[in-house]
Write a protein that holds these residues in place. Sequence first.
Motif, PDB file in Angstrom:
ATOM      1  N   LYS A  16       0.827  -1.205   0.000  1.00 36.48           N
ATOM      2  CA  LYS A  16       0.000   0.000   0.000  1.00 36.48           C
ATOM      3  C   LYS A  16       0.863   1.258   0.000  1.00 36.48           C
ATOM      4  N   VAL A  17       1.894   1.281   0.847  1.00 35.61           N
ATOM      5  CA  VAL A  17       2.774   2.453   0.917  1.00 35.61           C
ATOM      6  C   VAL A  17       3.553   2.611  -0.380  1.00 35.61           C
ATOM      7  N   LYS A  18       4.033   1.503  -0.941  1.00 34.84           N
ATOM      8  CA  LYS A  18       4.798   1.605  -2.188  1.00 34.84           C
ATOM      9  C   LYS A  18       3.924   2.040  -3.356  1.00 34.84           C
ATOM     10  N   GLN A  19       2.661   1.639  -3.365  1.00 31.98           N
ATOM     11  CA  GLN A  19       1.767   2.122  -4.424  1.00 31.98           C
ATOM     12  C   GLN A  19       1.581   3.635  -4.324  1.00 31.98           C
ATOM     13  N   ALA A  20       1.419   4.128  -3.104  1.00 34.09           N
ATOM     14  CA  ALA A  20       1.311   5.578  -2.912  1.00 34.09           C
ATOM     15  C   ALA A  20       2.611   6.266  -3.322  1.00 34.09           C
ATOM     16  N   ALA A  21       3.750   5.660  -2.958  1.00 35.07           N
ATOM     17  CA  ALA A  21       5.050   6.237  -3.294  1.00 35.07           C
ATOM     18  C   ALA A  21       5.269   6.269  -4.808  1.00 35.07           C
ATOM     19  N   ALA A  22       4.826   5.227  -5.498  1.00 31.98           N
ATOM     20  CA  ALA A  22       4.985   5.192  -6.964  1.00 31.98           C
ATOM     21  C   ALA A  22       4.287   6.385  -7.607  1.00 31.98           C
ATOM     22  N   ASP A  23       3.109   6.702  -7.105  1.00 29.98           N
ATOM     23  CA  ASP A  23       2.357   7.837  -7.648  1.00 29.98           C
ATOM     24  C   ASP A  23       2.991   9.175  -7.270  1.00 29.98           C
ATOM     25  N   GLU A  24       3.379   9.299  -6.006  1.00 29.61           N
ATOM     26  CA  GLU A  24       3.852  10.587  -5.488  1.00 29.61           C
ATOM     27  C   GLU A  24       5.316  10.877  -5.794  1.00 29.61           C
TER      28      GLU A  24
END
Length: 197
Positions: A16-24
């Motif tokens: 979940k955190v890495k998916q957010a990081a990929a976007d941001e």
Amino acid sequence: MDLITRVQHHFLESIKVKQAAADELSPAIAAAAELMVQALIADGKILACGNGGSAADAQHFAAEMVGRFERERPGLPAIALTTDTSALTAIANDYDFDLVFSKQVHALGRAGDVLVAISTSGNSANVISAIHAAHDRQMRVIALTGKGGGQIGELLTGDDVHICAPTSRTARTQEVHITAIHAMCDAVDFMLLGGDQ
């Protein structure tokens, strides 16, 4: 919660955190790689520092640059400021532990070089001191932080790059940092070597 569920929770939270990081963070990671390539093409070098797990990440990054990441290429000049135990202990003993990286940046850094400054909290005093030293030496900074960026986020200039993991949990921040480091290494190789690998 049983033990297996507890273990699975780590993976699910990390995803979940890495998916957010990929976007941001992808634009900042790409900008960081471009900054490194500019320095390397101009015969500059990259210095890296951090404490604890971040020290290991600094060493991991330098090893990928000097050795190789996934493709064969000449070694690239990168130095982890966390590895010279004589320098670290002498500076800590004779001066202050907060200066263990900044003294090395002043000695080794040159205008046009890059400092990779890693701090999961964004508040590590010796990393903050290293950033001040890098700015004194007209170096640009790539900061990898978490928890909103802390004091480090406030120190960076428009010429620097901030990669702030979108989490307040140290373990998740470190996981984002190592993925960001691998992505930067890949982007550097792509820009220097070309190709679709």
